[in-house]
Design a protein around this motif. Sequence first.
Motif, PDB file in Angstrom:
ATOM      1  N   LEU A 214      36.088  17.515   9.173  1.00 39.50           N
ATOM      2  CA  LEU A 214      35.846  17.684   7.572  1.00 39.50           C
ATOM      3  C   LEU A 214      34.778  16.597   8.024  1.00 39.50           C
ATOM      4  N   LEU A 215      35.237  15.280   7.931  1.00 40.93           N
ATOM      5  CA  LEU A 215      33.980  13.874   7.701  1.00 40.93           C
ATOM      6  C   LEU A 215      32.494  14.547   8.827  1.00 40.93           C
ATOM      7  N   GLN A 216      33.655  14.124   9.730  1.00 39.42           N
ATOM      8  CA  GLN A 216      32.548  14.281  10.818  1.00 39.42           C
ATOM      9  C   GLN A 216      31.050  15.466  10.505  1.00 39.42           C
ATOM     10  N   ALA A 217      31.328  16.734  10.758  1.00 29.81           N
ATOM     11  CA  ALA A 217      31.619  17.823  10.076  1.00 29.81           C
ATOM     12  C   ALA A 217      29.693  17.824   8.734  1.00 29.81           C
ATOM     13  N   ALA A 218      30.766  17.009   7.701  1.00 33.58           N
ATOM     14  CA  ALA A 218      29.288  17.091   6.661  1.00 33.58           C
ATOM     15  C   ALA A 218      28.583  15.480   6.765  1.00 33.58           C
ATOM     16  N   CYS A 219      28.766  14.580   8.352  1.00 32.58           N
ATOM     17  CA  CYS A 219      27.924  13.604   7.801  1.00 32.58           C
ATOM     18  C   CYS A 219      27.044  14.340   8.862  1.00 32.58           C
TER      19      CYS A 219
ATOM     20  N   LYS B 229      25.791  17.095   9.473  1.00 34.43           N
ATOM     21  CA  LYS B 229      25.069  18.470   7.812  1.00 34.43           C
ATOM     22  C   LYS B 229      24.239  17.428   7.228  1.00 34.43           C
ATOM     23  N   LEU B 230      24.433  16.132   6.610  1.00 39.49           N
ATOM     24  CA  LEU B 230      24.039  15.804   5.515  1.00 39.49           C
ATOM     25  C   LEU B 230      22.145  14.824   6.793  1.00 39.49           C
TER      26      LEU B 230
ATOM     27  N   ASN C 250      20.271  17.998   7.283  1.00 39.51           N
ATOM     28  CA  ASN C 250      19.520  17.926   5.261  1.00 39.51           C
ATOM     29  C   ASN C 250      18.571  17.192   5.436  1.00 39.51           C
TER      30      ASN C 250
END
Length: 119
Positions: A88-93, A95-96, A99
């Motif tokens: 989840l942390l890797q996916a969120a990073c 995605k950021l 963006n």
Amino acid sequence: MTTALEELAIRLRDFAAARDWEQFHTPKNLAMALAGETGELLAELQWLTPEESAQVMRDPETAGRVRSELADVALYLIRLADVLGVDLLQAACAKLDENERRYDAETYRGSARKAPPLP
């Protein structure tokens, strides 16, 4: 060394296993539970003005409910990611990062408009 997020995922995994709940923790069920908890969080803010919603943590009773709903959303999200094998942390990073490329600060400062998809 594990991160706090990984430790929480392990704790949730152990919590589910101790209760024999893995059988119920399918991606579909977890996603539905996540949506339900997100709805409960939304219900806490639904009829507030934008100004009132920005001050919601000042009232101890409301703040407690909001914290609890945020926790429920986070726990279901972390459990879903764990069941799916998503970091989840890797996916969120990632995605950021996307963006930041998609919504450059100079072009989108102060704007709520959507950017076109990246090529």
